[in-house]
Enzyme design. Structure first.
Site, PDB file in Angstrom:
ATOM      1  N   LYS A   1      -7.091 -12.061  -0.448  1.00  0.00           N
ATOM      2  CA  LYS A   1      -5.771 -11.448  -0.608  1.00  0.00           C
ATOM      3  C   LYS A   1      -4.729 -12.471  -0.161  1.00  0.00           C
ATOM      4  O   LYS A   1      -4.951 -13.200   0.818  1.00  0.00           O
ATOM      5  CB  LYS A   1      -5.726 -10.193   0.270  1.00  0.00           C
ATOM      6  CG  LYS A   1      -4.452  -9.369   0.158  1.00  0.00           C
ATOM      7  CD  LYS A   1      -4.589  -8.103   0.998  1.00  0.00           C
ATOM      8  CE  LYS A   1      -3.387  -7.197   0.910  1.00  0.00           C
ATOM      9  NZ  LYS A   1      -3.582  -5.933   1.657  1.00  0.00           N
TER      10      LYS A   1
ATOM     11  N   SER B   1      -2.854  -1.735  -0.783  1.00  0.00           N
ATOM     12  CA  SER B   1      -2.148  -2.934  -1.205  1.00  0.00           C
ATOM     13  C   SER B   1      -3.069  -4.081  -1.603  1.00  0.00           C
ATOM     14  O   SER B   1      -2.600  -5.063  -2.155  1.00  0.00           O
ATOM     15  CB  SER B   1      -1.226  -3.402  -0.075  1.00  0.00           C
ATOM     16  OG  SER B   1      -1.999  -3.749   1.056  1.00  0.00           O
TER      17      SER B   1
ATOM     18  N   SER C   1      -5.439   0.336   2.730  1.00  0.00           N
ATOM     19  CA  SER C   1      -5.186  -0.669   1.694  1.00  0.00           C
ATOM     20  C   SER C   1      -6.421  -1.326   1.088  1.00  0.00           C
ATOM     21  O   SER C   1      -6.315  -2.054   0.112  1.00  0.00           O
ATOM     22  CB  SER C   1      -4.275  -1.769   2.240  1.00  0.00           C
ATOM     23  OG  SER C   1      -2.976  -1.283   2.331  1.00  0.00           O
TER      24      SER C   1
END
Ligand SMILES: *[C@@H]1O[C@H](CO)[C@@H](O)[C@H](O)[C@H]1NC(C)=O
Ligand SMILES: *[C@@H]1O[C@H](CO)[C@@H](O)[C@H](O)[C@H]1NC(C)=O
Ligand SMILES: *[C@@H]1O[C@H](CO)[C@@H](O)[C@H](O)[C@H]1NC(C)=O
Length: 472
Positions: free
Chosen positions: A27, A115, A139
């Site tokens: 990420k 996310s 997330s």
């Protein structure tokens, strides 16, 4: 295949360890010295870290190879991954191709969830073996459920946050996205180590207290025999908004564990209903203070206008944040102002404590962080793990998440209702793909939650449960 492996070993130069030649993605909030780290924000468009995050160093030492960085909601703020300077992430399950293999846009594309949406999409579409995400309030678990893969959030402090750009420090955890639970375990075994650089890393002292408490599953145990395991079903998770397909799969998951010998018990976590509101107040308060460092002096982009008008320098610089991030900074700042601190921030901290004691009350294993000599070990009338849904619906349409309708804003926050309690309590939780919706055909996950430090039991039960997904 053999050629490919020789090739990758040549890049690394030598055999290193358990993850030799394994392709992984990160990420875009994990610092990497080889690629820029944007956090999905215009604010960090030119940022390149001088060092790697600790967990990345651990993975590289074990032989893993980075294939790239993945898209995310700006600074981790979102549950749909539509708020990124790089654009939204499409759910691979919803991408259609025409006869020339071009992507067909039928306006029906679904979100990948946020996310850590980019990481989930990369794993779900087979681009890599595993991807790291971060889980502040779901997330990792939410996108895993939407994309039909495994998303594991270990106990808070288990994996180092050094080099992970913070959203809310007291909630942020490194998360792992893979296709199966054993894959997640392989990555977890490599990154769950103490790190001096992270002051919230679980200390060797607590690790040894934890190891002295018995747990149902030992590290890497592989058995389908769940006799003696007690599984709790928290009744507060039966909310009216829950889709029928999800309720049915939840029931199916419960019977599957029962068929392997587990005892099912109904439990109560009464503070669950306040967890979502408390979570948003705490997360946004911490974010407003964390993001204050992006003032264009040391971090953050500096406005071109700055030389012309000193008074506007700060305001223009802060203009680099997206709309959702600005909204959250304003809400968080408000919760911390003198007039509302007592009414919001302090109340939310109290609820956080109530949520933690709810969990401590239902779990067999005492919490190693609050362990005292007079604790008499495990209470056999309580449970080892909890089983719950992950989301109230399957992945929503991208269109529906992008509208500015106020009700939609609130709906996207409501999606976090089942995932934030484990985040507030810092306990381990995992989302496992368990089937598809009978209404729209999109994936549905189930969540398992365990006591703090009992990550091995969580993974052990998850390995059994994931096999139930394909059973009629
Ligand atoms: C980690 O750091 C080393 C040394 O600076 C660098 O060679 C390597 O490419 C970095 N890894 C990533 C993923 O950027
Ligand atoms: C801890 O930080 C220092 C720099 O401050 C760095 O040299 C070291 O490699 C870091 N440790 C790990 C495990 O990443
Ligand atoms: C905590 O203890 C359990 C049971 O002894 C063990 O399986 C687990 O790996 C431990 N966790 C840590 C972080 O040491």
């Amino acid at each position: 295949m053999i050629l490919l492996f020789i090739f990758t070993f040549n890049i690394v130069g030598s055999f290193n360890g358990s993850l030799d030649g394994i392709p992984v993605a990160y990420k875009d909030l994990f610092c990497t010295s080889s690629l820029s780290t944007t956090c999905g924000s215009f604010m960090l468009k030119n940022f390149k870290s001088p060092f790697n995050a600790t967990v990345i160093n651990f993975l590289e030492e074990a032989g893993a190879i980075m294939i790239g960085k993945t898209n995310m909601d700006e600074f981790g703020m979102g549950a749909a991954n539509v708020y990124s300077v790089h654009g939204p992430v499409y759910n691979p399950q919803s991408i259609l191709f025409d006869e020339n293999h071009f992507e067909k846009n039928d306006g029906d594309q679904r979100v990948a969830g946020g996310s850590s949406g980019g990481s989930a999409a990369a794993v779900a579409s087979g681009m890599c073996f595993a991807a790291l995400g971060s889980d502040t309030g779901g997330s990792v678990r939410l996108p895993a459920s939407y994309c039909g893969i495994v998303g594991f959030k270990p106990s808070y402090g288990q994996c180092s946050r050094w080099g992970l750009i913070a959203y809310a420090n007291s909630l942020d955890t490194v998360g792992i996205l893979t296709r199966t639970v054993s894959d997640a375990q392989m990555i977890y075994d490599v990154i769950s180590k103490f790190d001096m650089n992270d002051s919230t890393s679980i200390t060797p002292d607590v690790r040894s207290i934890n190891s002295s408490i018995p747990s149902f599953f030992k590290l890497n145990s592989n058995t389908d025999d769940l006799r003696g395991l007690r599984v709790g079903v928290p009744k507060e998770y039966f909310v009216s908004e829950l889709g029928e397909s999800i309720v049915n799969l939840w029931k199916k998951g419960i019977s599957y564990l029962k068929s392997h010998g587990a005892t099912i018990v109904s439990v109560s976590c009464p503070s669950t209903r306040y967890a979502l509101s408390a979570y948003y107040i705490l997360a946004l308060s911490e974010a407003s203070s964390n993001l204050a460092r992006f003032d264009g002096v040391r971090y953050g982009h500096r406005s071109e206008e700055s030389n012309k008008n000193d008074g506007m320098l700060y305001a223009n610089t802060r203009g680099g944040f997206g709309k959702e991030v600005k909204k959250r900074i304003i809400l968080g700042t408000y919760a911390l102002t003198a007039g509302s601190y007592g009414n919001y921030f302090l109340q939310a901290q109290k609820i956080r404590r109530m949520v933690k004691s709810d969990f401590d009350r239902v779990f067999k294993r005492p919490n190693p962080l609050r362990f005292t000599k007079k604790d008499s070990g495990c209470n056999e009338n309580k449970v080892d793990v909890l089983i719950t849904p992950v989301t109230i619906s399957t992945a929503p349409k991208i269109e529906d998440c992008l509208t500015t309708n106020v009700n939609n804003f609130i709906n996207t926050y409501v999606n976090d209702v089942f995932v934030v309690p484990a985040s507030l309590a810092g306990i381990p939780a995992i989302s496992i793909p368990f089937g598809i919706s009978s209404i729209d055909g999109f994936p549905i996950g189930l969540q398992l939650i365990a006591q703090y430090g009992d990550d091995d039991t969580l993974l052990g039960v998850a390995k059994v449960l994931e096999k139930g997904a394909n059973q009629k």
